[in-house]
Motif scaffolding. Sequence first.
Motif, PDB file in Angstrom:
ATOM      1  N   ALA A   1      36.139  15.041  34.544  1.00 34.80           N
ATOM      2  CA  ALA A   1      36.352  13.736  35.180  1.00 34.80           C
ATOM      3  C   ALA A   1      36.881  12.760  34.134  1.00 34.80           C
ATOM      4  O   ALA A   1      36.915  13.060  32.943  1.00 34.80           O
ATOM      5  N   GLU A   2      37.260  11.589  34.593  1.00 34.81           N
ATOM      6  CA  GLU A   2      37.800  10.555  33.712  1.00 34.81           C
ATOM      7  C   GLU A   2      36.823  10.236  32.579  1.00 34.81           C
ATOM      8  O   GLU A   2      35.621  10.082  32.802  1.00 34.81           O
ATOM      9  N   VAL A   3      37.334  10.135  31.361  1.00 35.50           N
ATOM     10  CA  VAL A   3      36.519   9.778  30.205  1.00 35.50           C
ATOM     11  C   VAL A   3      36.284   8.270  30.242  1.00 35.50           C
ATOM     12  O   VAL A   3      37.218   7.488  30.361  1.00 35.50           O
ATOM     13  N   THR A   4      35.001   7.874  30.181  1.00 35.31           N
ATOM     14  CA  THR A   4      34.634   6.462  30.300  1.00 35.31           C
ATOM     15  C   THR A   4      34.166   5.834  28.994  1.00 35.31           C
ATOM     16  O   THR A   4      34.012   4.627  28.917  1.00 35.31           O
ATOM     17  N   GLY A   5      33.917   6.650  27.975  1.00 39.19           N
ATOM     18  CA  GLY A   5      33.491   6.098  26.693  1.00 39.19           C
ATOM     19  C   GLY A   5      33.484   7.163  25.623  1.00 39.19           C
ATOM     20  O   GLY A   5      33.404   8.356  25.914  1.00 39.19           O
ATOM     21  N   LEU A   6      33.604   6.719  24.376  1.00 33.25           N
ATOM     22  CA  LEU A   6      33.495   7.638  23.245  1.00 33.25           C
ATOM     23  C   LEU A   6      33.096   6.876  21.997  1.00 33.25           C
ATOM     24  O   LEU A   6      33.326   5.682  21.883  1.00 33.25           O
ATOM     25  N   ALA A   7      32.451   7.578  21.081  1.00 37.96           N
ATOM     26  CA  ALA A   7      32.017   6.977  19.816  1.00 37.96           C
ATOM     27  C   ALA A   7      31.945   8.057  18.748  1.00 37.96           C
ATOM     28  O   ALA A   7      31.419   9.142  18.991  1.00 37.96           O
ATOM     29  N   PHE A   8      32.500   7.764  17.588  1.00 35.15           N
ATOM     30  CA  PHE A   8      32.348   8.647  16.434  1.00 35.15           C
ATOM     31  C   PHE A   8      31.001   8.389  15.792  1.00 35.15           C
ATOM     32  O   PHE A   8      30.539   7.253  15.734  1.00 35.15           O
ATOM     33  N   LEU A   9      30.380   9.448  15.292  1.00 37.99           N
ATOM     34  CA  LEU A   9      29.181   9.286  14.494  1.00 37.99           C
ATOM     35  C   LEU A   9      29.606   8.960  13.067  1.00 37.99           C
ATOM     36  O   LEU A   9      30.791   9.050  12.740  1.00 37.99           O
ATOM     37  N   ALA A  10      28.676   8.579  12.234  1.00 40.47           N
ATOM     38  CA  ALA A  10      28.969   8.012  10.921  1.00 40.47           C
ATOM     39  C   ALA A  10      29.886   8.879  10.055  1.00 40.47           C
ATOM     40  O   ALA A  10      30.736   8.369   9.350  1.00 40.47           O
ATOM     41  N   ASP A  11      29.729  10.193  10.105  1.00 41.29           N
ATOM     42  CA  ASP A  11      30.515  11.052   9.223  1.00 41.29           C
ATOM     43  C   ASP A  11      31.926  11.310   9.743  1.00 41.29           C
ATOM     44  O   ASP A  11      32.727  11.934   9.080  1.00 41.29           O
ATOM     45  N   ARG A  12      32.234  10.827  10.945  1.00 41.00           N
ATOM     46  CA  ARG A  12      33.538  10.991  11.597  1.00 41.00           C
ATOM     47  C   ARG A  12      33.865  12.452  11.910  1.00 41.00           C
ATOM     48  O   ARG A  12      34.953  12.776  12.331  1.00 41.00           O
ATOM     49  N   LEU A  13      32.914  13.345  11.694  1.00 41.01           N
ATOM     50  CA  LEU A  13      33.114  14.756  12.024  1.00 41.01           C
ATOM     51  C   LEU A  13      32.509  15.092  13.381  1.00 41.01           C
ATOM     52  O   LEU A  13      32.735  16.178  13.911  1.00 41.01           O
ATOM     53  N   LEU A  14      31.719  14.173  13.918  1.00 39.82           N
ATOM     54  CA  LEU A  14      31.106  14.353  15.229  1.00 39.82           C
ATOM     55  C   LEU A  14      31.525  13.199  16.131  1.00 39.82           C
ATOM     56  O   LEU A  14      31.641  12.057  15.683  1.00 39.82           O
ATOM     57  N   LEU A  15      31.736  13.519  17.397  1.00 36.01           N
ATOM     58  CA  LEU A  15      32.166  12.548  18.389  1.00 36.01           C
ATOM     59  C   LEU A  15      31.351  12.761  19.652  1.00 36.01           C
ATOM     60  O   LEU A  15      31.086  13.900  20.036  1.00 36.01           O
ATOM     61  N   VAL A  16      30.930  11.679  20.289  1.00 37.17           N
ATOM     62  CA  VAL A  16      30.252  11.755  21.586  1.00 37.17           C
ATOM     63  C   VAL A  16      31.167  11.113  22.615  1.00 37.17           C
ATOM     64  O   VAL A  16      31.733  10.050  22.374  1.00 37.17           O
ATOM     65  N   SER A  17      31.309  11.786  23.762  1.00 33.07           N
ATOM     66  CA  SER A  17      32.126  11.237  24.841  1.00 33.07           C
ATOM     67  C   SER A  17      31.335  11.294  26.147  1.00 33.07           C
ATOM     68  O   SER A  17      30.396  12.073  26.287  1.00 33.07           O
ATOM     69  N   ALA A  18      31.729  10.447  27.091  1.00 33.73           N
ATOM     70  CA  ALA A  18      31.067  10.386  28.397  1.00 33.73           C
ATOM     71  C   ALA A  18      32.139  10.338  29.476  1.00 33.73           C
ATOM     72  O   ALA A  18      33.249   9.849  29.241  1.00 33.73           O
ATOM     73  N   ASP A  19      31.783  10.847  30.669  1.00 39.67           N
ATOM     74  CA  ASP A  19      32.769  10.836  31.751  1.00 39.67           C
ATOM     75  C   ASP A  19      32.209  10.231  33.029  1.00 39.67           C
ATOM     76  O   ASP A  19      31.033   9.880  33.116  1.00 39.67           O
ATOM     77  N   ALA A  20      33.082  10.114  34.030  1.00 41.87           N
ATOM     78  CA  ALA A  20      32.745   9.461  35.291  1.00 41.87           C
ATOM     79  C   ALA A  20      31.781  10.267  36.151  1.00 41.87           C
ATOM     80  O   ALA A  20      31.290   9.762  37.165  1.00 41.87           O
ATOM     81  N   GLN A  21      31.466  11.504  35.761  1.00 43.89           N
ATOM     82  CA  GLN A  21      30.465  12.294  36.485  1.00 43.89           C
ATOM     83  C   GLN A  21      29.137  12.333  35.731  1.00 43.89           C
ATOM     84  O   GLN A  21      28.319  13.217  35.952  1.00 43.89           O
ATOM     85  N   THR A  22      28.926  11.412  34.830  1.00 44.37           N
ATOM     86  CA  THR A  22      27.719  11.198  34.017  1.00 44.37           C
ATOM     87  C   THR A  22      27.504  12.260  32.947  1.00 44.37           C
ATOM     88  O   THR A  22      26.450  12.300  32.327  1.00 44.37           O
ATOM     89  N   GLU A  23      28.482  13.128  32.697  1.00 46.35           N
ATOM     90  CA  GLU A  23      28.322  14.131  31.651  1.00 46.35           C
ATOM     91  C   GLU A  23      28.664  13.524  30.290  1.00 46.35           C
ATOM     92  O   GLU A  23      29.616  12.766  30.158  1.00 46.35           O
ATOM     93  N   MET A  24      27.864  13.880  29.290  1.00 45.70           N
ATOM     94  CA  MET A  24      28.127  13.491  27.913  1.00 45.70           C
ATOM     95  C   MET A  24      28.301  14.760  27.094  1.00 45.70           C
ATOM     96  O   MET A  24      27.654  15.773  27.357  1.00 45.70           O
ATOM     97  N   VAL A  25      29.203  14.694  26.106  1.00 43.27           N
ATOM     98  CA  VAL A  25      29.497  15.864  25.270  1.00 43.27           C
ATOM     99  C   VAL A  25      29.476  15.443  23.808  1.00 43.27           C
ATOM    100  O   VAL A  25      30.033  14.409  23.444  1.00 43.27           O
TER     101      VAL A  25
END
Length: 111
Positions: free
Chosen positions: A30-54
């Motif tokens: 589904a559409e990506v609604t948000g994202l944020a890099f963690l401090a080391d920039r090697l990890l990323l969290v994303s969220a979508d319109a179906q409430t899934e986070m990765v």
Amino acid sequence: AGSSTGALSLWKLIEAGAIRHDSRCEGHTAEVTGLAFLADRLLLVSADAQTEMVLWRVAPLKCTPLCRWRHRSPNGPINSPISHSVVTALTYEADRHMLLTGDESGSINVW
């Protein structure tokens, strides 16, 4: 950058005013609604319109999903579909190692 198709495109600044495509993360349905890099920039969290986070491991030209979960708002019962809310904002607080999400219900969650 997130897209309406569920893909993430990562771009790298190579000099003032010049960028190049660095990685593509595919895995949301589904559409990506948000994202944020963690401090080391090697990890990323994303969220979508179906409430899934990765949670993604990011490397040049490659993104690997490490885990997936559903975002749940504290405003609803645990097993109710109402308790799942679309994330509208994500940020990582490096000093305290906390991920914060804001959702369409108006709640802020600390992970």
